[in-house]
Design a protein around this motif. Sequence first.
Motif, short mmCIF file in Angstrom:
data_model
loop_
_atom_site.label_atom_id
_atom_site.label_comp_id
_atom_site.label_asym_id
_atom_site.label_seq_id
_atom_site.Cartn_x
_atom_site.Cartn_y
_atom_site.Cartn_z
N THR A 67 3.60 9.54 9.04
CA THR A 67 3.46 8.67 7.89
C THR A 67 1.99 8.30 7.75
OG1 THR A 67 5.67 7.76 8.24
CG2 THR A 67 4.19 6.48 6.85
N TYR A 68 1.48 8.41 6.52
CA TYR A 68 0.08 8.12 6.24
C TYR A 68 -0.02 7.07 5.15
CZ TYR A 68 -0.99 12.52 8.62
OH TYR A 68 -1.10 13.52 9.54
N GLU A 69 -0.94 6.13 5.32
CA GLU A 69 -1.26 5.18 4.27
C GLU A 69 -2.32 5.80 3.37
OE1 GLU A 69 -2.60 1.59 6.10
OE2 GLU A 69 -0.58 1.00 6.68
N SER A 116 5.31 1.62 -1.19
CA SER A 116 5.01 0.73 -0.07
C SER A 116 5.75 1.22 1.18
CB SER A 116 5.45 -0.70 -0.38
OG SER A 116 6.86 -0.78 -0.45
N ALA A 117 5.28 0.78 2.33
CA ALA A 117 5.96 1.10 3.58
C ALA A 117 7.35 0.47 3.61
CB ALA A 117 5.12 0.61 4.77
N MET A 162 0.84 -1.18 0.00
CA MET A 162 0.00 0.00 0.00
C MET A 162 0.89 1.24 0.00
SD MET A 162 -3.00 1.15 2.62
CE MET A 162 -4.00 -0.18 1.99
N SER A 206 6.29 10.41 -1.22
CA SER A 206 5.33 9.34 -1.42
C SER A 206 6.09 8.11 -1.88
CB SER A 206 4.30 9.76 -2.47
OG SER A 206 3.39 8.70 -2.71
N ASP A 260 -11.21 0.10 1.72
CA ASP A 260 -10.30 -0.01 2.87
C ASP A 260 -11.04 0.15 4.19
OD1 ASP A 260 -8.11 -0.41 1.28
OD2 ASP A 260 -7.30 1.62 1.51
N VAL A 313 2.33 4.94 0.70
CA VAL A 313 2.41 5.76 1.91
C VAL A 313 3.00 7.12 1.59
CG1 VAL A 313 2.62 3.79 3.49
CG2 VAL A 313 4.67 4.85 2.57
#
Length: 106
Positions: A89-91, A57-58, A1, A54, A97, A3
Amino acid sequence: MAVFRILEAKARPGAVDRLADLLVTQNDRVVASAPGALFAQALRSGDQVLAVSSWDSAEAMQRYLDQDVTQEFYRALPELLMGTPSIRTYEVIRPGDGAAGSGWQP
């Protein structure tokens, strides 16, 4: 996902230009070539700075954070900042979701 990582900070008096240069250099030389990096931008308003990146992925973001050059960047920040920077940090939220209102339309 995917981030987003957001760093927000206030420069010490007389240090905003050096801080801005450090952020731009990090973005241009390190983030831009990091695997999984999608976007990076440094912003300035008076003595406040904001760095946004951005990642696909994490895990990609964590690989960037684990690099020696990135750790050196973070070690250079305290002498340029008033206090501790805010780092969040934001997803990215995608439909399905579990986000309320994901079908909202104006």
